[in-house]
Design an enzyme around this catalytic site. Structure first.
Site, PDB file in Angstrom:
ATOM      1  N   ASP A   1     -10.460  -5.148  -0.713  1.00 44.36           N
ATOM      2  CA  ASP A   1      -9.483  -4.730   0.081  1.00 44.36           C
ATOM      3  C   ASP A   1     -10.028  -3.822   1.186  1.00 44.36           C
ATOM      4  O   ASP A   1     -10.473  -2.688   1.111  1.00 44.36           O
ATOM      5  CB  ASP A   1      -8.565  -3.745  -0.798  1.00 44.36           C
ATOM      6  CG  ASP A   1      -7.312  -3.210   0.139  1.00 44.36           C
ATOM      7  OD1 ASP A   1      -7.130  -3.671   1.111  1.00 44.36           O
ATOM      8  OD2 ASP A   1      -6.522  -2.516  -0.755  1.00 44.36           O
TER       9      ASP A   1
ATOM     10  N   ASP B   1       0.860  -1.235   0.174  1.00 46.08           N
ATOM     11  CA  ASP B   1      -0.082  -0.009  -0.044  1.00 46.08           C
ATOM     12  C   ASP B   1       0.687   1.194   0.075  1.00 46.08           C
ATOM     13  O   ASP B   1       1.752   1.712   0.849  1.00 46.08           O
ATOM     14  CB  ASP B   1      -0.724  -0.006   1.202  1.00 46.08           C
ATOM     15  CG  ASP B   1      -1.994  -0.912   1.051  1.00 46.08           C
ATOM     16  OD1 ASP B   1      -2.914  -0.913   0.185  1.00 46.08           O
ATOM     17  OD2 ASP B   1      -2.052  -2.196   1.987  1.00 46.08           O
TER      18      ASP B   1
HETATM   19  C1  DX5 Z   1      -6.188   0.431   3.119  1.00 43.43           C
HETATM   20  C2  DX5 Z   1      -5.192  -0.475   2.411  1.00 43.43           C
HETATM   21  C3  DX5 Z   1      -5.445  -1.893   2.658  1.00 43.43           C
HETATM   22  C4  DX5 Z   1      -5.151  -2.258   4.274  1.00 43.43           C
HETATM   23  C5  DX5 Z   1      -6.186  -3.301   4.539  1.00 43.43           C
HETATM   24  O1  DX5 Z   1      -6.162   1.847   2.855  1.00 43.43           O
HETATM   25  O2  DX5 Z   1      -5.566  -0.188   0.972  1.00 43.43           O
HETATM   26  O3  DX5 Z   1      -4.623  -2.764   1.837  1.00 43.43           O
HETATM   27  O4  DX5 Z   1      -3.930  -2.771   4.539  1.00 43.43           O
HETATM   28  O5  DX5 Z   1      -6.106  -3.515   5.842  1.00 43.43           O
HETATM   29  P1  DX5 Z   1      -7.015  -4.313   6.719  1.00 43.43           P
HETATM   30  O6  DX5 Z   1      -6.989  -5.697   6.081  1.00 43.43           O
HETATM   31  O7  DX5 Z   1      -6.775  -4.510   7.982  1.00 43.43           O
HETATM   32  O8  DX5 Z   1      -8.382  -3.559   6.577  1.00 43.43           O
HETATM   33 ZN    ZN Z   2      -4.489  -2.012  -0.315  1.00 45.44          ZN
END
Ligand code: DX5
Ligand code: ZN
Length: 217
Positions: free
Chosen positions: A176, A36
């Site tokens: 996601d 990310d």
């Molecule tokens: C949020 C990111 C995600 C994040 C997901 O902006 O794009 O990829 O890391 O994290 P979780 O799975 O904890 O929601």
């Molecule tokens: Zn992401």
């Protein structure tokens, strides 16, 4: 049985021990590494950038699935290719000339993805859908890990899957945000075939087992 791609998000990894977490993913049933990239402008947070991607690439034995949460992502296509990205996903909301950006990603020999924020209708992807390899449905507002899954995303996943069945049945539909071992089945049932998980993997007592569970539908 449907094959589900699992892409653990390194945002929730231990940055003091990134090598250890990368090795865990290498040995696990995970398919990709989700990275990310946040610029503090498109999203209200800053994560990590090109040098970290390059370091991950040195140890990773699986493709790098790079999610750009940055404005004007077209300025960095070559840089992310050189850093080791295999899949490069840009946000619909961040691209004025999305079609051109997608062509440039593909010309750089990467898979091209388009992501939509929770407020963006997937109907807007109809014309770009035949050109892309992956759709990334944000099921939280991007910027942070550990948020709760927005229920309305399920409807959007089904809608984009139906659209894809007509114009691009091969497209990967990745989800996601807030994905965990309690809701992954309904997300796949709605039409997704790739799952990103950050806190559900790295916050688990046994991350390898959590990945294996996410793979099991
Ligand atoms: C949020 C990111 C995600 C994040 C997901 O902006 O794009 O990829 O890391 O994290 P979780 O799975 O904890 O929601
Ligand atoms: Zn992401």
């Amino acid at each position: 049985m449907k094959k589900i791609i699992v892409s653990p998000s390194l945002l929730s990894a231990d940055f003091n021990n990134l090598g250890k977490d990368i090795e865990m993913i290498n040995r696990s049933e995970a398919d990709w590494f989700h990275l990310d990239i946040m610029d503090g402008v498109f999203v209200p947070n800053i994560s990590f950038g090109l040098p970290v991607v390059k370091s991950v690439k040195k140890l990773a034995q699986k493709p790098l699935d790079v999610h750009l949460m940055i404005v004007q992502p077209e300025r960095y296509i070559t840089a992310f290719k050189n850093a080791g990205a295999d899949i490069l996903t840009v946000h619909y909301e961040a691209c004025t000339h999305l079609h051109r950006t997608i062509q440039e990603i593909k010309a750089a020999d990467m898979k091209a993805g388009v992501s939509v924020n929770p407020h963006t209708s997937v109907k807007l992807l109809e014309d770009i859908l035949p050109e892309i390899d992956l759709v990334l449905i944000m099921s939280v507002n991007p910027g942070f890990g550990g948020q709760s899954f927005i229920k309305n995303s399920l409807k959007k996943i089904t809608e984009i899957r139906n659209l894809a069945n007509v114009v691009n049945p091969e497209v990967i539909i990745e989800v996601d945000g807030g994905v965990d071992t309690n809701n992954h089945r309904e997300i796949v049932k709605a039409g997704a075939n790739a799952l990103v998980a950050g806190s559900a993997v790295f916050g688990a007592e046994n991350p390898t087992e959590a990945i294996a569970k996410l793979k099991t539908i």
